[in-house]
Design a protein around this motif. Sequence first.
Motif: not given
Lengths: 233, 233, 233, 233, 233, 233
Positions: A3, A6-12, A15, B30, B32-36, B74, B167
């Motif tokens: 995780i 990853m960023n949240w878009m990638q997690v979305e 899923i 979250q 944004g584009y960065l790491s969670l 997410p 990332l």
Amino acid sequence: MRIADMNWMQVEQAIARDGRAVVPVGSTEQHGYLSLAVDAILAERVACEAAEPLGVPVFPVLAYGITPYFRRYPGTVSLRLDTYQRLVADILDSLAGAGFARILFVNGHGGNIPGGSILQEWMNGHPGVTVKWHNWWNAPRTAAAVQAIDPEGSHASWMENFPWTRLPGVEVPDGRKPMIDVARMRLMDAAAVRAYLGDGNFGGAYRKPDAQMMEMWRVGVEETRDALEGPWA
Amino acid sequence: MRIADMNWMQVEQAIARDGRAVVPVGSTEQHGYLSLAVDAILAERVACEAAEPLGVPVFPVLAYGITPYFRRYPGTVSLRLDTYQRLVADILDSLAGAGFARILFVNGHGGNIPGGSILQEWMNGHPGVTVKWHNWWNAPRTAAAVQAIDPEGSHASWMENFPWTRLPGVEVPDGRKPMIDVARMRLMDAAAVRAYLGDGNFGGAYRKPDAQMMEMWRVGVEETRDALEGPWA
Amino acid sequence: MRIADMNWMQVEQAIARDGRAVVPVGSTEQHGYLSLAVDAILAERVACEAAEPLGVPVFPVLAYGITPYFRRYPGTVSLRLDTYQRLVADILDSLAGAGFARILFVNGHGGNIPGGSILQEWMNGHPGVTVKWHNWWNAPRTAAAVQAIDPEGSHASWMENFPWTRLPGVEVPDGRKPMIDVARMRLMDAAAVRAYLGDGNFGGAYRKPDAQMMEMWRVGVEETRDALEGPWA
Amino acid sequence: MRIADMNWMQVEQAIARDGRAVVPVGSTEQHGYLSLAVDAILAERVACEAAEPLGVPVFPVLAYGITPYFRRYPGTVSLRLDTYQRLVADILDSLAGAGFARILFVNGHGGNIPGGSILQEWMNGHPGVTVKWHNWWNAPRTAAAVQAIDPEGSHASWMENFPWTRLPGVEVPDGRKPMIDVARMRLMDAAAVRAYLGDGNFGGAYRKPDAQMMEMWRVGVEETRDALEGPWA
Amino acid sequence: MRIADMNWMQVEQAIARDGRAVVPVGSTEQHGYLSLAVDAILAERVACEAAEPLGVPVFPVLAYGITPYFRRYPGTVSLRLDTYQRLVADILDSLAGAGFARILFVNGHGGNIPGGSILQEWMNGHPGVTVKWHNWWNAPRTAAAVQAIDPEGSHASWMENFPWTRLPGVEVPDGRKPMIDVARMRLMDAAAVRAYLGDGNFGGAYRKPDAQMMEMWRVGVEETRDALEGPWA
Amino acid sequence: MRIADMNWMQVEQAIARDGRAVVPVGSTEQHGYLSLAVDAILAERVACEAAEPLGVPVFPVLAYGITPYFRRYPGTVSLRLDTYQRLVADILDSLAGAGFARILFVNGHGGNIPGGSILQEWMNGHPGVTVKWHNWWNAPRTAAAVQAIDPEGSHASWMENFPWTRLPGVEVPDGRKPMIDVARMRLMDAAAVRAYLGDGNFGGAYRKPDAQMMEMWRVGVEETRDALEGPWA
């Protein structure tokens, strides 16, 4: 996939492809001559190696666990059982809310097991989400691999002594330590436990050749991956 | 020095020399584009770099924090405030029991601040142990260093975009995002927050040259080290 | 309009007209030479004056807050953070159940702020209800009005010395007290806090002419009323 | 000796002679064709028979345990893990306060095991008091006695079918039920568990001749008595 | 003497003279045509009048209590029993810490009574501090005074209709309401309670002449003062 | 019908016929010369005899209750109020989940009464389920039957001395004990309570002829049965 990578878009997206997730849980506690973080290091690493080829996200390791018996060994942190269960439930609530439907806890510490006992209570309230608790080091094939190397392996002994858990510049003893009596230890408070255990090893040799360690590790990774593959009931 | 790189005997010696310890606390949420894991990565790293020359042990980062507003993104995990306070108290109980007398929390996430509010309650019950809470990113000198680069910096914007939080393979937008209204966001539930924030950045540019980032980082490390040096009341 | 001056039929009508409500929250704690109830008196009064022209009901002040640092000053009552959050949640549950959809907490005590941090967690579970937390004394315009009178104003100093918080027959000192160091105070337990603070004033003059106090008060009431007017996200 | 057959003066004398006490803990839950109280009946009975010759007091059985998976079977009562731990701690506080120094929990239900995990936490706070948790039915010699009769024995099968747990007028099936897969069951919520288990038996024959049952019982009583004899660390 | 009319120095002196304190506790809940604050108004007022000649400090009324049955009447606030007990314990911890040794709760609401049941548990942990719970309105002599006026008196009827609890401009009905059946009401949820009670009065006349009310009040004040005088065990 | 004498299929049929259930609750605490289990024995027995002709299932007695004042009498177990309420709520959750819609608690111990005060809170969250709390020994007709025998009857006196609560070989004193002052006792901690009460009897004769006891018992059973018959609101 971690995780943290990853960023949240990638997690979305992950899923949408596959509702699985992994949560490694460890402990920060005495491991004799080895790192205080052994259980966290191993749980996170075995989880990441197992999940990698499947593309399943691995959440950051929960580095603190339940270990009241080691509280007299400096550097140990023990969470109350009550705190731990709330933690596990909060993590599950967030993951289920995000759409994860098959969640695997990869546990590296025996003392955390009662924390896993809230899973069924939690699932009753969250139909459609399945949660599995996997004690990687004593799953059947991994435990057999340990036995095959040496029937005497234990907390803080050779079986936790990997290239990634031993400390540079710290020599471990050469010989074997007699096995301690875990049933007796369960009757002791933390002060008595320290007096009884001494260096913290529960018994057995302090190290094995790396080739043997790597073989055991391979089994542990594969068995954890299999747990992630299924069955999911 | 990281606790993960020590065994209990080494921690016992460290306490005998110096009763200080550092506990970094972050969040998995979250950015944004960065790491969670931005908040956890930064808190742990700034803590380690600050503590290194002083030889003070740094405990593993608590990777999960309080972030209910981001629950619809997410990959985010939010602990209940109640859970978080119990966690902080349990960690303190263990550290105090081991003999640590001056404990610094290095916090990387604004939402965790209420968790720090139990420290005074806890100290009333533990005379002789002092606990300090340090929000590394908005301590006075670090905040000034941010302002000097660009007065518009925020959650998930350039000010959190370091070589160790971005990332690989993920491009951030070129332009600037208008600043969001945090007071309005505080009135929203998690679904409304996601609709309002979009990509998650709170506003400002998405990146700055690394030279500027390194200068800001240097200030953050030094100010955290100073917090560790004292005063301790 | 005070809830104490209404019966339930009147509240039912008020909700049908306008779903707003105000809950003032204070503290019972040392305020130097001034009343132990300063924070409750001011929060309730500013709330009532702000709400009056709008016809919005004001619930009875919660007279007890979070103030562990003052526990060695007799007459102080400190609630645990955990207790306080449950209180806030229970009050919100009742108000939301009655149909209030826009609820403003008017807070008179800095120590209560972490209690407000449960609001977002609570709102996630109650879509359609918006809750706002307003620290009346340090809202931007009120804080500016204080600064305009004297940049040195603090807990238990002139800025809390109103005709309705000072005590008959009790003289306050003439001079100024040097400002205390709040960051240092945060590191002390309650016994050390009392030794450090002495009379309890955090620094500055003990009184100002009433004309100045009334002007500051007017700003505080108006800014609180504006918070009640909106925006509500 | 049952506490129900004693008054407080007699307990005071018993403590003066011998600081041991027994607390049997069971569950009220589906046991297929057998009594819903099987676990409580067996735990209390084995405890009483074990303690009788030693003159150690046996407290009333705690009839309710942790059994979330059986919640869809009417007559089942499941306590939350959190509730259960508080119960165990409160009972221990009272017993320790009365002077009992060696306390044996005799447990008759697998689901209660996590409740026993608070014992070490509790002992850390109560030096001088030792608490032991004994799962009577799967202690080594008793488990071996079961295996000797039939390797397939399980929840609600023959191994719980005693003259004192079967119901008058209720016939149990003649044949054998295939063993269920407990690991799979752990992944199910209560509704799925009922669909999977049907009558509630986990597999194996439904009954054995009483002579075999009595032999197994004798071993269980003796092994429980031995646990009460020691060691106590 | 009201704590709101004292500063901490004055409370310190009061404790040096006399370790008694009074904590009035009420409720914010429907009282038919009367103020929603009836129970808080009466508890605080009777406490202040009782304590005045004795010079004993009276803490601010706790305006919120336990009243789940009235939750469907707008303006009612009900605290969970668990919250309430924590509140009472926190208040006691602060008062005992300040040196108060004889603490009287003056309660104005029947629903709060279970909250008082933690007092003995609390006293076991605080030797030397005595806490008394006084339900002012149904203490023997006050209850007799009520009966002497009219045997039919109840929640929200004439017996709570004082000059300081009735609302300007609100007429109460002239007649008598038949007594409700409280035992039946105990079996209802909040929606059924509202349907059953209608205006909220539990039965009896809605008002009595003020001369009778003042006589009853005088008895209530004296009996509360006597509770404060002793015995204290 | 006792749940211990039923299996889950039988309970399912009972619910289909009639949604009533009985939960007896007692205490394990000093009763002078009588059994420590008096309250549990009587509550369970009166519940079973009352329910028998109606065919309503009776759950196992909850043998532990709230009795902090007796903690210095060995053999007494006191649950915290908070623990007790959770227990009651958990039991209700299970029973309601199974389809029971009319649940009667038959209570045998005065100290448990605050535990019953969560019932209305619980019912608000479970529409369609009615829960009644019945203190069997002081219900109106049973209390009158006691008074008719001797107005002086109390805890641990004759009124609890039944053939099934007295101990073989234990003689009770012949005479009468002066009544203790319960209001004074409420102000004492557990150590003072024991010093004050001596043998534990609250006053009155120690025994009455069995014919009188049986008559009182008959009234108690009938009144409990009537509570089970209705009304149910």
